[in-house]
Write a protein that holds these residues in place. Sequence first.
Motif, PDB file in Angstrom:
ATOM      1  N   PRO A 141       0.993  -1.177  -0.049  1.00  0.00           N
ATOM      2  CA  PRO A 141      -0.042  -0.090  -0.045  1.00  0.00           C
ATOM      3  C   PRO A 141       0.795   1.244  -0.098  1.00  0.00           C
ATOM      4  CG  PRO A 141      -0.542  -1.635   1.622  1.00  0.00           C
ATOM      5  CD  PRO A 141       0.512  -2.367   1.112  1.00  0.00           C
ATOM      6  N   ALA A 142       0.640   2.330  -0.989  1.00  0.00           N
ATOM      7  CA  ALA A 142       1.462   3.528  -1.082  1.00  0.00           C
ATOM      8  C   ALA A 142       0.552   4.110  -1.787  1.00  0.00           C
ATOM      9  CB  ALA A 142       2.764   3.231  -1.610  1.00  0.00           C
ATOM     10  N   PHE A 143       0.757   5.721  -1.827  1.00  0.00           N
ATOM     11  CA  PHE A 143       0.223   6.442  -2.847  1.00  0.00           C
ATOM     12  C   PHE A 143       0.832   6.547  -3.875  1.00  0.00           C
ATOM     13  CE2 PHE A 143      -1.477   8.495   1.199  1.00  0.00           C
ATOM     14  CZ  PHE A 143      -2.789   8.483   1.015  1.00  0.00           C
ATOM     15  N   ALA A 144       0.330   6.340  -5.344  1.00  0.00           N
ATOM     16  CA  ALA A 144       0.858   6.307  -6.374  1.00  0.00           C
ATOM     17  C   ALA A 144       0.874   7.850  -6.897  1.00  0.00           C
ATOM     18  CB  ALA A 144       0.064   5.610  -7.621  1.00  0.00           C
ATOM     19  N   ALA A 160       0.216  10.914  -8.535  1.00  0.00           N
ATOM     20  CA  ALA A 160      -1.078  11.288  -8.904  1.00  0.00           C
ATOM     21  C   ALA A 160      -1.622  11.194 -10.747  1.00  0.00           C
ATOM     22  CB  ALA A 160      -1.596  12.716  -8.370  1.00  0.00           C
ATOM     23  N   THR A 161      -0.410  11.486 -11.128  1.00  0.00           N
ATOM     24  CA  THR A 161      -0.512  11.865 -12.893  1.00  0.00           C
ATOM     25  C   THR A 161      -0.542  10.075 -13.067  1.00  0.00           C
ATOM     26  OG1 THR A 161       0.469  13.850 -13.050  1.00  0.00           O
ATOM     27  CG2 THR A 161       0.259  12.414 -14.994  1.00  0.00           C
ATOM     28  N   ALA A 162       0.172   9.097 -12.596  1.00  0.00           N
ATOM     29  CA  ALA A 162       0.173   8.149 -13.064  1.00  0.00           C
ATOM     30  C   ALA A 162      -1.183   7.405 -12.709  1.00  0.00           C
ATOM     31  CB  ALA A 162       1.333   7.212 -12.429  1.00  0.00           C
ATOM     32  N   ALA A 163      -1.375   7.584 -11.391  1.00  0.00           N
ATOM     33  CA  ALA A 163      -2.816   7.284 -10.999  1.00  0.00           C
ATOM     34  C   ALA A 163      -4.108   7.578 -11.816  1.00  0.00           C
ATOM     35  CB  ALA A 163      -3.187   7.438  -9.759  1.00  0.00           C
ATOM     36  N   ALA A 164      -3.819   8.840 -12.577  1.00  0.00           N
ATOM     37  CA  ALA A 164      -4.886   9.305 -13.241  1.00  0.00           C
ATOM     38  C   ALA A 164      -5.028   8.507 -14.764  1.00  0.00           C
ATOM     39  CB  ALA A 164      -4.666  10.871 -13.673  1.00  0.00           C
ATOM     40  N   VAL A 165      -3.924   8.126 -15.107  1.00  0.00           N
ATOM     41  CA  VAL A 165      -3.891   7.320 -16.407  1.00  0.00           C
ATOM     42  C   VAL A 165      -4.733   6.016 -16.015  1.00  0.00           C
ATOM     43  CG1 VAL A 165      -2.615   6.068 -17.854  1.00  0.00           C
ATOM     44  CG2 VAL A 165      -1.555   8.304 -17.241  1.00  0.00           C
ATOM     45  N   MET A 166      -4.607   5.499 -15.026  1.00  0.00           N
ATOM     46  CA  MET A 166      -5.248   4.293 -14.632  1.00  0.00           C
ATOM     47  C   MET A 166      -6.847   4.494 -14.417  1.00  0.00           C
ATOM     48  SD  MET A 166      -2.856   2.104 -14.705  1.00  0.00           S
ATOM     49  CE  MET A 166      -3.811   0.567 -14.359  1.00  0.00           C
ATOM     50  N   ALA A 167      -7.063   5.693 -13.848  1.00  0.00           N
ATOM     51  CA  ALA A 167      -8.576   6.155 -13.713  1.00  0.00           C
ATOM     52  C   ALA A 167      -9.216   6.320 -14.940  1.00  0.00           C
ATOM     53  CB  ALA A 167      -8.486   7.067 -12.825  1.00  0.00           C
ATOM     54  N   LEU A 168      -8.593   7.004 -15.786  1.00  0.00           N
ATOM     55  CA  LEU A 168      -9.243   7.251 -17.291  1.00  0.00           C
ATOM     56  C   LEU A 168      -9.466   5.760 -17.864  1.00  0.00           C
ATOM     57  CD1 LEU A 168      -7.188  10.163 -18.386  1.00  0.00           C
ATOM     58  CD2 LEU A 168      -9.749  10.111 -18.630  1.00  0.00           C
ATOM     59  N   LEU A 169      -8.521   4.893 -17.991  1.00  0.00           N
ATOM     60  CA  LEU A 169      -8.496   3.730 -18.502  1.00  0.00           C
ATOM     61  C   LEU A 169      -9.781   2.759 -17.914  1.00  0.00           C
ATOM     62  CD1 LEU A 169      -4.886   2.705 -18.924  1.00  0.00           C
ATOM     63  CD2 LEU A 169      -6.302   3.335 -20.742  1.00  0.00           C
ATOM     64  N   ASP A 170      -9.766   2.875 -16.730  1.00  0.00           N
ATOM     65  CA  ASP A 170     -11.014   2.380 -15.945  1.00  0.00           C
ATOM     66  C   ASP A 170     -12.145   2.854 -16.294  1.00  0.00           C
ATOM     67  OD1 ASP A 170      -9.254   0.391 -14.857  1.00  0.00           O
ATOM     68  OD2 ASP A 170      -9.079   1.410 -12.851  1.00  0.00           O
ATOM     69  N   ARG A 171     -12.432   4.194 -16.301  1.00  0.00           N
ATOM     70  CA  ARG A 171     -13.424   4.748 -16.159  1.00  0.00           C
ATOM     71  C   ARG A 171     -14.190   4.440 -17.995  1.00  0.00           C
ATOM     72  NH1 ARG A 171     -17.819   8.151 -14.179  1.00  0.00           N
ATOM     73  NH2 ARG A 171     -18.461   9.499 -15.881  1.00  0.00           N
ATOM     74  N   VAL A 201       5.784   9.521 -13.620  1.00  0.00           N
ATOM     75  CA  VAL A 201       4.870   8.920 -14.479  1.00  0.00           C
ATOM     76  C   VAL A 201       5.424   7.449 -14.875  1.00  0.00           C
ATOM     77  CG1 VAL A 201       3.211   8.996 -16.431  1.00  0.00           C
ATOM     78  CG2 VAL A 201       3.972  11.026 -15.449  1.00  0.00           C
ATOM     79  N   GLY A 202       6.236   7.633 -15.703  1.00  0.00           N
ATOM     80  CA  GLY A 202       6.669   6.317 -16.520  1.00  0.00           C
ATOM     81  C   GLY A 202       6.797   5.034 -15.589  1.00  0.00           C
ATOM     82  N   LYS A 203       7.785   5.204 -14.524  1.00  0.00           N
ATOM     83  CA  LYS A 203       7.824   4.011 -13.707  1.00  0.00           C
ATOM     84  C   LYS A 203       6.937   3.446 -13.008  1.00  0.00           C
ATOM     85  CE  LYS A 203      12.978   4.632 -13.716  1.00  0.00           C
ATOM     86  NZ  LYS A 203      14.448   5.003 -13.125  1.00  0.00           N
ATOM     87  N   PRO A 204       6.384   4.500 -12.050  1.00  0.00           N
ATOM     88  CA  PRO A 204       5.050   4.246 -11.378  1.00  0.00           C
ATOM     89  C   PRO A 204       4.014   3.416 -12.307  1.00  0.00           C
ATOM     90  CG  PRO A 204       5.424   6.115 -11.197  1.00  0.00           C
ATOM     91  CD  PRO A 204       6.683   5.933 -11.969  1.00  0.00           C
ATOM     92  N   LEU A 205       3.787   4.221 -13.421  1.00  0.00           N
ATOM     93  CA  LEU A 205       2.691   3.569 -14.194  1.00  0.00           C
ATOM     94  C   LEU A 205       2.850   2.080 -14.700  1.00  0.00           C
ATOM     95  CD1 LEU A 205      -0.030   4.252 -15.643  1.00  0.00           C
ATOM     96  CD2 LEU A 205       1.180   5.033 -17.447  1.00  0.00           C
ATOM     97  N   ALA A 206       4.194   1.781 -15.141  1.00  0.00           N
ATOM     98  CA  ALA A 206       4.455   0.545 -15.521  1.00  0.00           C
ATOM     99  C   ALA A 206       4.123  -0.458 -14.373  1.00  0.00           C
ATOM    100  CB  ALA A 206       5.906   0.539 -15.811  1.00  0.00           C
ATOM    101  N   HIS A 207       4.458  -0.078 -13.141  1.00  0.00           N
ATOM    102  CA  HIS A 207       4.102  -1.003 -11.971  1.00  0.00           C
ATOM    103  C   HIS A 207       2.535  -1.229 -11.831  1.00  0.00           C
ATOM    104  CE1 HIS A 207       8.122  -1.854 -10.829  1.00  0.00           C
ATOM    105  NE2 HIS A 207       8.529  -0.508 -10.775  1.00  0.00           N
TER     106      HIS A 207
END
Length: 281
Positions: A135-138, A140-151, A170-176
């Motif tokens: 558990p950790a805060f990602a 916010a921009t990387a998390a936003a990409v995931m939120a858009l994909l899910d939405r 963005v890049g590394k955390p988004l890859a994870h």
Amino acid sequence: MTGSPGVELRGRETAAAIKEEVAGLVRSSGTTPRLAVVVATDDEATLWYVRSIAKAGGGVGVACDVVDLGPAAPAEGVRATLERLSADPGVHGVMLQTPLPEGVPAQELVSSIDPAKDVDGANPLSLGRLAAGLPAFAPATAAAVMALLDRHGVALEGARAVVVGRSTVVGKPLAHLLLDRHATVTVCHSRTRDLAAATSTAEVLVAAVGRAGLIGAEHVAPGAVVIDVGTNPTDDGGLTGDVNFDAVIGRAGALTPVPGGVGPVTTALLLRHTVTAAGLT
């Protein structure tokens, strides 16, 4: 899912849904979550962005304190401020906004933010926990990409995803995050040979390099979902993305615009992370 050619994945609806959720949590709790944003610049675009966070927070019941240290702030002053805010029980979220004065090392200073209040996922401890699946805060921009994909119902399990960019923002955390959703992920960067050969295999393509118009039609598979994270200033004072929008919109299944795509969702998620840090979720 891939969209019909020419679909724009605008972020405003996603951001509005997140902010509605945040407002409901705040109302039901009777608590006012507080986000402190530390700035040390006179860059007007940065200050405008910080004001927009504060305005959005006010609309959903999240207080936002802008701690402006000025463009000549020394590194130790920034560090002491981050430590003070991290120790303040009345502050639930802390973030350090860049750019910083010349010679002030952002990557070292963010380690002063308590990971429990690190709502923009900048502390290396937060990034390490994210990589480990803890558990950790990602960011916010990387998390936003995931939120858009899910939405927009983009199926990620087993999908071929390519991220262009390897920053810790963005890049590394988004890859994870994509790996955690069982996508098959390739990360490209400035030294990738034959970028188009790699990106044109993607069902989900994310551009996050900060180079205007880098991604053209030749980089995109027909029907791919393309997320443009780039925010590059233009000569007329506007913004343009890393994707050549006009060249790609007719080829991609769906594409985020710049501005109006990832940006509004990033701001909304900073507020949701603050609410989570305050213990309201």
